[in-house]
Each structure stands twice: as structure tokens, then as C-alpha cells.
Design a protein around this motif. Structure first.
Motif, PDB file in Angstrom:
ATOM      1  N   ARG A 237     -13.537  -4.602   6.670  1.00  0.00           N
ATOM      2  CA  ARG A 237     -14.129  -3.324   6.834  1.00  0.00           C
ATOM      3  C   ARG A 237     -13.469  -2.581   7.672  1.00  0.00           C
ATOM      4  O   ARG A 237     -13.353  -1.175   7.748  1.00  0.00           O
ATOM      5  N   GLY A 238     -12.718  -3.005   8.912  1.00  0.00           N
ATOM      6  CA  GLY A 238     -12.048  -2.201   9.847  1.00  0.00           C
ATOM      7  C   GLY A 238     -10.756  -1.710   9.058  1.00  0.00           C
ATOM      8  O   GLY A 238     -10.308  -0.515   9.390  1.00  0.00           O
ATOM      9  N   LEU A 239     -10.142  -2.403   8.121  1.00  0.00           N
ATOM     10  CA  LEU A 239      -9.052  -2.059   7.536  1.00  0.00           C
ATOM     11  C   LEU A 239      -9.286  -0.902   6.588  1.00  0.00           C
ATOM     12  O   LEU A 239      -8.755   0.093   6.500  1.00  0.00           O
ATOM     13  N   PHE A 240     -10.391  -1.057   5.921  1.00  0.00           N
ATOM     14  CA  PHE A 240     -10.902   0.273   4.809  1.00  0.00           C
ATOM     15  C   PHE A 240     -11.247   1.128   5.867  1.00  0.00           C
ATOM     16  O   PHE A 240     -10.755   2.464   5.417  1.00  0.00           O
ATOM     17  N   ILE A 241     -11.836   1.198   6.976  1.00  0.00           N
ATOM     18  CA  ILE A 241     -12.005   2.354   7.752  1.00  0.00           C
ATOM     19  C   ILE A 241     -10.650   3.109   8.108  1.00  0.00           C
ATOM     20  O   ILE A 241     -10.559   4.455   8.011  1.00  0.00           O
ATOM     21  N   GLN A 242      -9.647   2.227   8.317  1.00  0.00           N
ATOM     22  CA  GLN A 242      -8.423   2.962   8.796  1.00  0.00           C
ATOM     23  C   GLN A 242      -7.807   3.608   7.915  1.00  0.00           C
ATOM     24  O   GLN A 242      -7.084   4.655   7.853  1.00  0.00           O
ATOM     25  N   TRP A 243      -7.681   2.833   6.498  1.00  0.00           N
ATOM     26  CA  TRP A 243      -7.327   3.368   5.240  1.00  0.00           C
ATOM     27  C   TRP A 243      -8.179   4.909   4.814  1.00  0.00           C
ATOM     28  O   TRP A 243      -7.531   5.857   4.458  1.00  0.00           O
ATOM     29  N   TYR A 244      -9.418   4.821   4.928  1.00  0.00           N
ATOM     30  CA  TYR A 244     -10.290   5.881   4.592  1.00  0.00           C
ATOM     31  C   TYR A 244      -9.937   7.135   5.309  1.00  0.00           C
ATOM     32  O   TYR A 244     -10.151   8.165   4.881  1.00  0.00           O
ATOM     33  N   GLN A 245      -9.694   6.890   6.754  1.00  0.00           N
ATOM     34  CA  GLN A 245      -9.505   7.928   7.581  1.00  0.00           C
ATOM     35  C   GLN A 245      -8.235   8.740   7.445  1.00  0.00           C
ATOM     36  O   GLN A 245      -8.264   9.723   7.393  1.00  0.00           O
ATOM     37  N   LYS A 246      -7.273   8.268   6.619  1.00  0.00           N
ATOM     38  CA  LYS A 246      -6.163   8.628   6.196  1.00  0.00           C
ATOM     39  C   LYS A 246      -6.185   9.362   4.912  1.00  0.00           C
ATOM     40  O   LYS A 246      -5.441  10.283   4.399  1.00  0.00           O
ATOM     41  N   THR A 247      -7.023   8.736   4.064  1.00  0.00           N
ATOM     42  CA  THR A 247      -7.114   9.490   2.752  1.00  0.00           C
ATOM     43  C   THR A 247      -8.200  10.388   2.272  1.00  0.00           C
ATOM     44  O   THR A 247      -8.067  10.872   1.264  1.00  0.00           O
ATOM     45  N   GLU A 248      -9.240  10.365   3.347  1.00  0.00           N
ATOM     46  CA  GLU A 248     -10.277  11.079   2.880  1.00  0.00           C
ATOM     47  C   GLU A 248     -10.520  12.271   4.011  1.00  0.00           C
ATOM     48  O   GLU A 248     -10.292  11.735   5.029  1.00  0.00           O
TER      49      GLU A 248
ATOM     50  N   GLU B 277     -10.667 -11.048  -2.930  1.00  0.00           N
ATOM     51  CA  GLU B 277     -10.958  -9.593  -2.824  1.00  0.00           C
ATOM     52  C   GLU B 277     -10.324  -8.872  -1.957  1.00  0.00           C
ATOM     53  O   GLU B 277      -9.504  -7.823  -2.009  1.00  0.00           O
ATOM     54  N   LEU B 278      -9.466  -9.616  -0.680  1.00  0.00           N
ATOM     55  CA  LEU B 278      -8.619  -8.922  -0.021  1.00  0.00           C
ATOM     56  C   LEU B 278      -7.352  -8.597  -0.640  1.00  0.00           C
ATOM     57  O   LEU B 278      -6.805  -7.496  -0.429  1.00  0.00           O
ATOM     58  N   ILE B 279      -6.905  -9.294  -1.566  1.00  0.00           N
ATOM     59  CA  ILE B 279      -5.792  -9.177  -2.480  1.00  0.00           C
ATOM     60  C   ILE B 279      -5.907  -7.865  -3.195  1.00  0.00           C
ATOM     61  O   ILE B 279      -5.194  -7.071  -3.154  1.00  0.00           O
ATOM     62  N   TRP B 280      -7.216  -7.829  -4.019  1.00  0.00           N
ATOM     63  CA  TRP B 280      -7.142  -6.526  -4.818  1.00  0.00           C
ATOM     64  C   TRP B 280      -7.279  -5.469  -3.741  1.00  0.00           C
ATOM     65  O   TRP B 280      -6.906  -4.005  -4.134  1.00  0.00           O
ATOM     66  N   MET B 281      -7.914  -5.411  -2.741  1.00  0.00           N
ATOM     67  CA  MET B 281      -8.001  -4.379  -1.672  1.00  0.00           C
ATOM     68  C   MET B 281      -6.474  -3.844  -1.221  1.00  0.00           C
ATOM     69  O   MET B 281      -6.331  -2.896  -1.185  1.00  0.00           O
ATOM     70  N   LEU B 282      -5.878  -4.959  -0.990  1.00  0.00           N
ATOM     71  CA  LEU B 282      -4.457  -4.581  -0.270  1.00  0.00           C
ATOM     72  C   LEU B 282      -3.580  -3.865  -1.530  1.00  0.00           C
ATOM     73  O   LEU B 282      -2.926  -2.929  -1.320  1.00  0.00           O
ATOM     74  N   ASN B 283      -3.777  -4.266  -2.806  1.00  0.00           N
ATOM     75  CA  ASN B 283      -2.997  -3.662  -3.869  1.00  0.00           C
ATOM     76  C   ASN B 283      -3.460  -2.465  -4.074  1.00  0.00           C
ATOM     77  O   ASN B 283      -2.870  -1.248  -4.279  1.00  0.00           O
ATOM     78  N   TYR B 284      -4.932  -2.125  -3.788  1.00  0.00           N
ATOM     79  CA  TYR B 284      -5.317  -0.836  -4.020  1.00  0.00           C
ATOM     80  C   TYR B 284      -4.657   0.276  -2.806  1.00  0.00           C
ATOM     81  O   TYR B 284      -4.476   1.429  -3.197  1.00  0.00           O
ATOM     82  N   TYR B 285      -5.031  -0.359  -1.679  1.00  0.00           N
ATOM     83  CA  TYR B 285      -4.592   0.598  -0.531  1.00  0.00           C
ATOM     84  C   TYR B 285      -2.956   0.830  -0.642  1.00  0.00           C
ATOM     85  O   TYR B 285      -2.422   1.697  -0.269  1.00  0.00           O
ATOM     86  N   ASN B 286      -2.239  -0.007  -1.152  1.00  0.00           N
ATOM     87  CA  ASN B 286      -0.921  -0.100  -1.111  1.00  0.00           C
ATOM     88  C   ASN B 286      -0.372   1.256  -1.980  1.00  0.00           C
ATOM     89  O   ASN B 286       0.673   1.758  -1.962  1.00  0.00           O
ATOM     90  N   SER B 287      -1.258   1.683  -2.878  1.00  0.00           N
ATOM     91  CA  SER B 287      -1.105   2.898  -3.754  1.00  0.00           C
ATOM     92  C   SER B 287      -0.551   4.138  -2.569  1.00  0.00           C
ATOM     93  O   SER B 287      -0.232   4.915  -3.298  1.00  0.00           O
ATOM     94  N   TRP B 288      -1.224   3.997  -1.535  1.00  0.00           N
ATOM     95  CA  TRP B 288      -0.927   5.219  -0.537  1.00  0.00           C
ATOM     96  C   TRP B 288      -0.307   4.524   0.450  1.00  0.00           C
ATOM     97  O   TRP B 288      -0.596   4.209   1.850  1.00  0.00           O
ATOM     98  N   ASP B 289       0.853   3.793   0.114  1.00  0.00           N
ATOM     99  CA  ASP B 289       1.724   3.097   0.826  1.00  0.00           C
ATOM    100  C   ASP B 289       2.083   3.874   2.343  1.00  0.00           C
ATOM    101  O   ASP B 289       2.330   3.121   3.561  1.00  0.00           O
ATOM    102  N   TRP B 290       1.921   4.995   2.613  1.00  0.00           N
ATOM    103  CA  TRP B 290       2.408   5.625   3.819  1.00  0.00           C
ATOM    104  C   TRP B 290       1.437   5.621   4.696  1.00  0.00           C
ATOM    105  O   TRP B 290       1.592   5.944   5.880  1.00  0.00           O
ATOM    106  N   VAL B 291       0.085   5.237   4.418  1.00  0.00           N
ATOM    107  CA  VAL B 291      -1.082   4.925   5.360  1.00  0.00           C
ATOM    108  C   VAL B 291      -0.697   4.305   6.443  1.00  0.00           C
ATOM    109  O   VAL B 291      -1.205   4.338   7.591  1.00  0.00           O
ATOM    110  N   PHE B 292      -0.087   2.955   6.245  1.00  0.00           N
ATOM    111  CA  PHE B 292       0.206   2.088   7.055  1.00  0.00           C
ATOM    112  C   PHE B 292       1.705   1.856   7.620  1.00  0.00           C
ATOM    113  O   PHE B 292       2.054   1.036   8.648  1.00  0.00           O
ATOM    114  N   LEU B 293       2.338   2.738   7.291  1.00  0.00           N
ATOM    115  CA  LEU B 293       3.687   2.789   7.862  1.00  0.00           C
ATOM    116  C   LEU B 293       3.712   3.224   9.503  1.00  0.00           C
ATOM    117  O   LEU B 293       4.712   2.930   9.912  1.00  0.00           O
TER     118      LEU B 293
END
Length: 169
Positions: free
Chosen positions: A59-70, A104-120
Motif C-alpha cells: 500500500r505504501g509503495l502504491f501511494i508513492q507510485w500513484y503520487q507521481k503518476t496521477e 501479487e507484489l511481482i505483478w505490481m512491480l512489473n506494472y509500476y516499472n512501466s513508469w520506471d522514472w518514478v523510483f529513480l
């Protein structure tokens, strides 16, 4: 359970943001500031729980990703604590390195990786493990458990919004 309480807080915030978006008032800056601060607090709590709780980490990782993408006026998320973000990423790499990753975490990470700049922007970021994030794992599940996702805050709402992937009752 603390995760249930946090998910309910997220659901309340999502409803507030949705209502504000529908009314499109020009006088909402104080309300949005309050919403952003509430989400910052929720994320901080997830980061604290994430060391020993895979669900809190997701959930925390999702929030971080979502903050950057929405946009923040649609998500209710803005200006998260940098230390909390770093803690989530550090805990993620601990989970990966100790092989505590679930499917589940594996498919989440793969989905987030489409926006690889989010975690750089994280100092210790070294791309996700290629055994986890790769073309073979780059797909969402065919079915998502709707009842479970409805109990997971904004993350659950987001995954359910991808209706082309179906859901189970």
C-alpha cells in the motif's frame, strides 16, 4: 486491525476528493491541504508498518507510485515525507533480497516499472531485480478478488478500476 483503519481513512479521503472534483469549487485550497496532510500521515503509518508487514509495504509503495503518476487533485496525495518514501523502498529491497516476494507484489512491480522514472530518485535504487521484473512477469492477473480489493484503500480501488482484467466475487 490497523490496516483496516488505514484503508477506511483512505476510502473517506477518496470520497472527499471525488466530491470536490465534482463540485469544482474555487475555494477548496484549505480542504485539499487538509486532505494532502491526512494522506501524508496515512503513508507514514504504512511506512512504519512496512518493515514487518507485506500488505503495508504494498500500500505504501502504491501511494508513492500513484503520487507521481496521477494529479494530486484526483488522488488526494501530495508531498509525502521523503524519509517515509525511502523507508518503503528500503523495505521493498529487503523483501526482494530475502525472497519474501509474493506473486501479487511481482505483478505490481512489473506494472509500476512501466513508469520506471518514478523510483529513480532514490539513492539506493538499482532497478528492480530482473528475475522479478521482466517480460514474462509483465502482466496483470486475469482475475482480481473484488471483496479483498475493496478492503485495501485507494490501491484496491485502482486495481478494480482496471475492469478489463475482470474480478471475482
Amino acid at each position: 486491525m490497523e490496516l483496516d483503519i488505514l484503508a477506511e481513512k483512505e476510502n473517506v479521503i477518496c470520497e472527499m476528493v471525488s466530491n470536490l472534483y465534482r463540485t469544482k469549487s474555487n475555494d477548496d485550497s484549505e480542504i485539499f491541504t487538509s486532505i494532502y496532510n491526512q494522506y501524508k500521515s496515512i503513508h507514514l503509518q504504512y511506512s512504519e508498518l512496512s518493515k514487518n508487514n507485506l500488505e503495508a509495504l504494498k500500500r505504501g509503495l502504491f501511494i508513492q507510485w500513484y503520487q507521481k503518476t496521477e494529479p494530486n487533485f484526483l488522488s488526494g496525495i501530495s508531498d509525502l515525507e521523503q524519509d517515509a518514501e525511502k523507508q518503503i523502498v528500503n523495505n521493498l529491497f529487503t523483501v526482494i533480497n530475502t525472497k519474501q516476494v509474493d506473486s501479487e507484489l511481482i505483478w505490481m512491480l512489473n506494472y509500476y516499472n512501466s513508469w520506471d522514472w518514478v523510483f529513480l530518485n532514490y539513492e539506493n535504487f538499482r532497478r528492480f531485480d530482473t528475475n522479478l521484473v521482466n517480460e514474462a512477469n509483465n502482466r496483470l492477473p486475469e482475475n482480481i478478488d473484488k471483496k479483498l480489493m475493496l478492503k485495501r484503500g485507494q490501491m484496491g480501488k485502482y486495481w478494480l478500476s482496471l475492469i478489463k482484467y475482470g474480478s471475482t466475487e
